[in-house]
Design a protein around this motif. Structure first.
Motif, PDB file in Angstrom:
ATOM      1  N   PRO A 671       0.840  -1.209   0.000  1.00 22.05           N
ATOM      2  CA  PRO A 671       0.000   0.000   0.000  1.00 22.05           C
ATOM      3  C   PRO A 671       0.868   1.250   0.000  1.00 22.05           C
ATOM      4  O   PRO A 671       1.940   1.281   0.603  1.00 22.05           O
ATOM      5  CB  PRO A 671      -0.795  -0.122   1.313  1.00 22.05           C
ATOM      6  CG  PRO A 671      -0.649  -1.532   1.738  1.00 22.05           C
ATOM      7  CD  PRO A 671       0.640  -2.037   1.193  1.00 22.05           C
ATOM      8  N   PHE A 672       0.387   2.281  -0.662  1.00 18.77           N
ATOM      9  CA  PHE A 672       1.141   3.529  -0.679  1.00 18.77           C
ATOM     10  C   PHE A 672       0.175   4.697  -0.809  1.00 18.77           C
ATOM     11  O   PHE A 672      -0.976   4.539  -1.196  1.00 18.77           O
ATOM     12  CB  PHE A 672       2.155   3.549  -1.826  1.00 18.77           C
ATOM     13  CG  PHE A 672       1.528   3.540  -3.200  1.00 18.77           C
ATOM     14  CD1 PHE A 672       1.256   4.731  -3.865  1.00 18.77           C
ATOM     15  CD2 PHE A 672       1.216   2.343  -3.826  1.00 18.77           C
ATOM     16  CE1 PHE A 672       0.680   4.727  -5.118  1.00 18.77           C
ATOM     17  CE2 PHE A 672       0.638   2.328  -5.089  1.00 18.77           C
ATOM     18  CZ  PHE A 672       0.368   3.525  -5.739  1.00 18.77           C
ATOM     19  N   ASN A 673       0.680   5.874  -0.462  1.00 14.33           N
ATOM     20  CA  ASN A 673      -0.093   7.114  -0.556  1.00 14.33           C
ATOM     21  C   ASN A 673       0.651   8.053  -1.486  1.00 14.33           C
ATOM     22  O   ASN A 673       1.790   8.422  -1.221  1.00 14.33           O
ATOM     23  CB  ASN A 673      -0.234   7.741   0.845  1.00 14.33           C
ATOM     24  CG  ASN A 673      -1.095   8.982   0.844  1.00 14.33           C
ATOM     25  OD1 ASN A 673      -1.224   9.666  -0.161  1.00 14.33           O
ATOM     26  ND2 ASN A 673      -1.683   9.295   1.988  1.00 14.33           N
ATOM     27  N   ALA A 674       0.011   8.436  -2.576  1.00 13.68           N
ATOM     28  CA  ALA A 674       0.665   9.252  -3.604  1.00 13.68           C
ATOM     29  C   ALA A 674       0.357  10.735  -3.478  1.00 13.68           C
ATOM     30  O   ALA A 674       0.659  11.508  -4.382  1.00 13.68           O
ATOM     31  CB  ALA A 674       0.257   8.758  -4.992  1.00 13.68           C
ATOM     32  N   ASP A 675      -0.224  11.166  -2.357  1.00 10.73           N
ATOM     33  CA  ASP A 675      -0.632  12.567  -2.225  1.00 10.73           C
ATOM     34  C   ASP A 675       0.526  13.538  -2.399  1.00 10.73           C
ATOM     35  O   ASP A 675       0.349  14.654  -2.876  1.00 10.73           O
ATOM     36  CB  ASP A 675      -1.263  12.810  -0.843  1.00 10.73           C
ATOM     37  CG  ASP A 675      -2.672  12.261  -0.770  1.00 10.73           C
ATOM     38  OD1 ASP A 675      -3.182  11.818  -1.805  1.00 10.73           O
ATOM     39  OD2 ASP A 675      -3.250  12.277   0.326  1.00 10.73           O
ATOM     40  N   SER A 676       1.710  13.137  -1.966  1.00 14.23           N
ATOM     41  CA  SER A 676       2.840  14.061  -1.967  1.00 14.23           C
ATOM     42  C   SER A 676       3.594  14.087  -3.284  1.00 14.23           C
ATOM     43  O   SER A 676       4.590  14.794  -3.407  1.00 14.23           O
ATOM     44  CB  SER A 676       3.813  13.681  -0.838  1.00 14.23           C
ATOM     45  OG  SER A 676       4.268  12.354  -1.012  1.00 14.23           O
ATOM     46  N   ILE A 677       3.128  13.347  -4.289  1.00 13.35           N
ATOM     47  CA  ILE A 677       3.837  13.258  -5.565  1.00 13.35           C
ATOM     48  C   ILE A 677       3.493  14.464  -6.445  1.00 13.35           C
ATOM     49  O   ILE A 677       2.322  14.777  -6.664  1.00 13.35           O
ATOM     50  CB  ILE A 677       3.479  11.961  -6.314  1.00 13.35           C
ATOM     51  CG1 ILE A 677       3.828  10.745  -5.454  1.00 13.35           C
ATOM     52  CG2 ILE A 677       4.207  11.875  -7.643  1.00 13.35           C
ATOM     53  CD1 ILE A 677       5.288  10.602  -5.166  1.00 13.35           C
TER      54      ILE A 677
END
Length: 708
Positions: A671-677
């Motif tokens: 799982p990962f969170n791409a909000d900061s990309i």
């Protein structure tokens, strides 16, 4: 395209050359632990003008405490062993403005087992300290893409902030309320922060290039009362429209009682903001603060404790929601220490600030107003408007100090964007890079191609510190690839896998004694349990910086390698991705690269290297073999990535830092969170890559068999 070895040990696309490679015994360990410290090039040496402020402080301490302090490292040792006295003198030397002085700095026996209370009993206001100069000195220079420049004096800034504070007070903003910002790098953000904080309110922000979902992941955690934003701005020539994003954010934030819109060059039509709840233009809001006769009420600075929340920042949130990091007044001391004392800088200097609200570097540079410096706020991106624009900017506005993301200078080197004969750069005194690893060749580039007599080295800090712990010190020589000083008062250690401090060997960086600029806690973490688990549990009694580094035993300089959770360990060889990048960056065909770990079902780890090529070059076996040869020669056979692939793009955050953790999670189906990309479309290059299926024989194992 996959270019590993096949199961029979015959490399596809050519033969790997093993001549001159290290022995198997030498290959068992990372070269990082066998660095040659005997002949690191000196890039800059101190002169007679170096360290004027540092020497003055040292003299005060020697006289007051009846001690004799030798060289810088002796001073560093004294500041650690006597950290209560040291921070007392920094408070005095920085000229902190207060209504009531502290009755206790900190418990002398305090350990690093969680956030600490500093300067107990003190009453002060952060904004009052940033507004202590009220003269004709220039506080702000305002520039941007396709906009005219403007200058604001400290006197003018004080008057503007007085109006903002009065409007906030009339509106009902009070101590402990949260004001959020979602705008480009503009003066209105500075005024609003100072006005809100003068009342004891708390300031927070999200980067203007973030989408609504990422912003809500941050702001929903803090329930803001006010949001200030802008209608649009230019970023690398592209017009970024904000109002639709603001509408989505506002609808999902019931706590918002007022949304304030700053208009850019054009007038904003009522119909454009009519759908935004509780919305008004800035001019309308500020009229709320005027007296009946049109005058501005005098500003009243709410006096609070040293640990009272001033700023809320957010971590990148690579595994879930971003952590909400809270800071008090500690930055007043750390920023004076690092940017006045260590850099030997005083009033009259001009700092370039490109970071908008949302980066901790915005909080850091704005804090420099407490020292009377001039800040040039650039709205947009000044680096690549033309081949000379950035150097023109330095000369035109006599910029003296640069604090830039590392990737910017990497691009300058790649594109050969250097000053011309028409650029004198006489004003430029200091260049600091940070945010990601600074490669040794960047030192050569700056000292040989930019300016030979500038002070330059890598700096290092974190969101949690709101400051630096590795900094440039002008009384010390600068060695290639190193941060030349550990900040005074900071006890940094490098720990091996057993948690034992080491010098000259690769390990994890920790902070071993309390400092006043460390976070005061995480928002909503009432008993500090989450904070302690996140930062103080890995090495009890020490604060984990979550980065790997090494100390040069001869120079005492420090080299940062990578995030500790981005470290690779292939066939028993533990190394940082920056080691690989330092080799790959020597290939003119490669624009950028990214190296992360991939795991098979048995948990075995191997390195995967992704290459983004320069325009006009082809990804082929010859290039791959040349890169493998170079890595084996410069490092060891065990460093050679098992798999080398081409990618069209590499994900970075808003500060240009390569997001290795995200790619590592993607290729390992975590799982990962791409909000900061910053460039989320790049992530598709790493999903379901067929070449990452398990191979029977690891590439570097085959190389070592050949070597035997």
């Amino acid at each position: 395209m996959l270019v590993p070895a096949d199961v029979n040990g015959i490399e596809r696309g050519g033969t790997f050359k093993t001549e001159g490679l290290k022995s198997t015994e030498e290959s068992k360990h990372s070269k990082m632990n066998h660095l040659d410290f005997s002949n690191v090039p000196v890039m800059r040496r101190p002169d007679d003008k170096s360290g004027t402020l540092l020497k003055k402080l040292k003299k005060v301490i020697e006289n007051k405490y009846n001690v004799k302090i030798g060289d810088y490292w002796d001073f560093n040792k004294w500041s650690i062993e006597n950290f209560v006295e040291f921070w007392t003198e920094i408070w005095n030397f920085a000229g902190v403005v207060y209504s009531k002085k502290f009755n206790k700095v900190i418990d002398r026996n305090a350990t690093m087992d969680g956030p600490k209370e500093w300067f107990r009993g003190a009453r002060l206001n952060f904004a009052e300290n940033l507004l202590k100069y009220r003269d004709d000195g220039i506080a702000l220079i305002l520039c941007g893409e396709a906009r005219k420049s403007e200058k604001v004096t400290y006197f003018e800034m004080y008057n503007e902030v007085s109006l903002y504070a009065a409007a906030f007070r009339k509106f009902g903003l009070k101590k402990g309320d949260v004001v959020t910002c979602y705008m480009s790098n503009r003066k209105e953000a500075v005024y609003a922060m100072l006005g809100a904080v003068s009342l004891g309110a708390i300031w927070s922000g999200a980067l203007p290039l973030l989408g609504p979902k990422a912003v809500l992941n941050r702001f929903k955690q803090v329930n803001p009362k006010v949001l200030i934003t802008v209608d649009l701005f230019l970023n690398q020539g592209e017009e970024i429209k904000m109002l639709q994003k603001v509408k989505e954010i506002t609808e999902a934030l019931p706590s918002l009682e007022k949304v304030i819109i700053v208009s850019s060059k054009r007038e904003v039509e009522i119909k454009e903001i009519g759908g935004i709840r509780n919305c008004c233009m800035l001019e309308e809001f500020l009229r709320l603060g005027l007296n009946d006769d049109g005058s501005v009420p005098p500003i009243h600075f709410e006096q609070v404790s040293f640990s009272h929340p001033v700023f809320i920042n957010y971590t990148s949130g690579t595994t879930g929601l971003p952590k909400v990091v809270v800071h008090g007044c500690g930055g007043l001391l750390s920023m004076f220490r690092d940017f006045s004392l260590h850099l030997n800088t005083s009033r009259g200097c001009v700092w370039l600030s490109v970071s908008p609200v949302g980066w901790v570097t915005w909080n850091m540079t704005i804090t420099l107003l407490s020292q009377g410096f001039t800040l040039l706020l650039f709205e947009g991106i000044p680096y690549f408007i033309s081949r000379t624009y950035f150097w023109d900017l330095i000369d035109d506005f006599e910029i003296s100090n640069l604090f830039l993301p590392t990737n910017v200078m990497d691009e300058f080197q790649k594109r050969e964007l250097v000053p011309t004969k028409e650029h004198h750069l006489n004003s430029l005194k200091v260049i600091l890079l940070g945010g990601s690893v600074v490669k040794p060749q960047i030192y050569d580039f700056i000292y040989q191609k930019v300016k030979k007599d500038v002070w330059f080295c890598a700096s290092y800090g974190s969101t949690e510190l709101m400051g630096s712990c590795l900094i440039l010190e002008t009384t010390l020589p600068v060695h290639q690839g190193e941060s030349n000083a550990i900040s005074l008062g900071d006890k940094l250690e490098i720990l091996d896998e057993a948690g034992t401090p080491v010098i000259g060997k690769y390990g994890e960086l920790v902070l071993a004694i309390p400092v006043p600029n460390l976070l005061v806690g995480l928002w909503g973490d009432q008993n500090n349990s989450m904070c302690i688990k996140s930062y103080f549990s890995k090495y009890p009694g020490k604060f984990s910086m979550n980065d790997f580094a090494i100390i040069n035993p001869k120079t005492h300089g420090v080299i940062i390698y990578c995030r500790s959770d981005e470290t690779l360990k292939q066939r028993g060889c533990r190394f940082g991705s920056s080691e690989i990048y330092a080799v790959v960056d020597t290939f003119h065909e490669v624009r950028d690269s990214l190296c992360v770990s991939h795991y098979n079902k048995q948990g075995d780890e191997r390195a995967v290297l992704f290459l983004k090529l320069m325009d006009g070059y082809m990804f082929n076996d010859e290039l791959v073999n040349n890169i493998r040869n170079a890595i084996a020669k410069e490092l060891t056979v065990r460093h050679v990535p098992d798999i080398i692939l081409e990618t069209k793009d590499i994900p970075v955050n808003m500060n240009g830092k390569k997001m290795e953790i995200i790619v590592k999670k993607i290729i390992n189906k975590m799982p990962f969170n791409a909000d900061s990309i910053f460039n989320p479309e790049s992530l598709k290059n790493f999903i379901n890559i067929p070449e990452l299926q398990p191979i029977e024989k690891p590439f570097s194992d085959i190389l070592m068999l050949k070597e035997r």
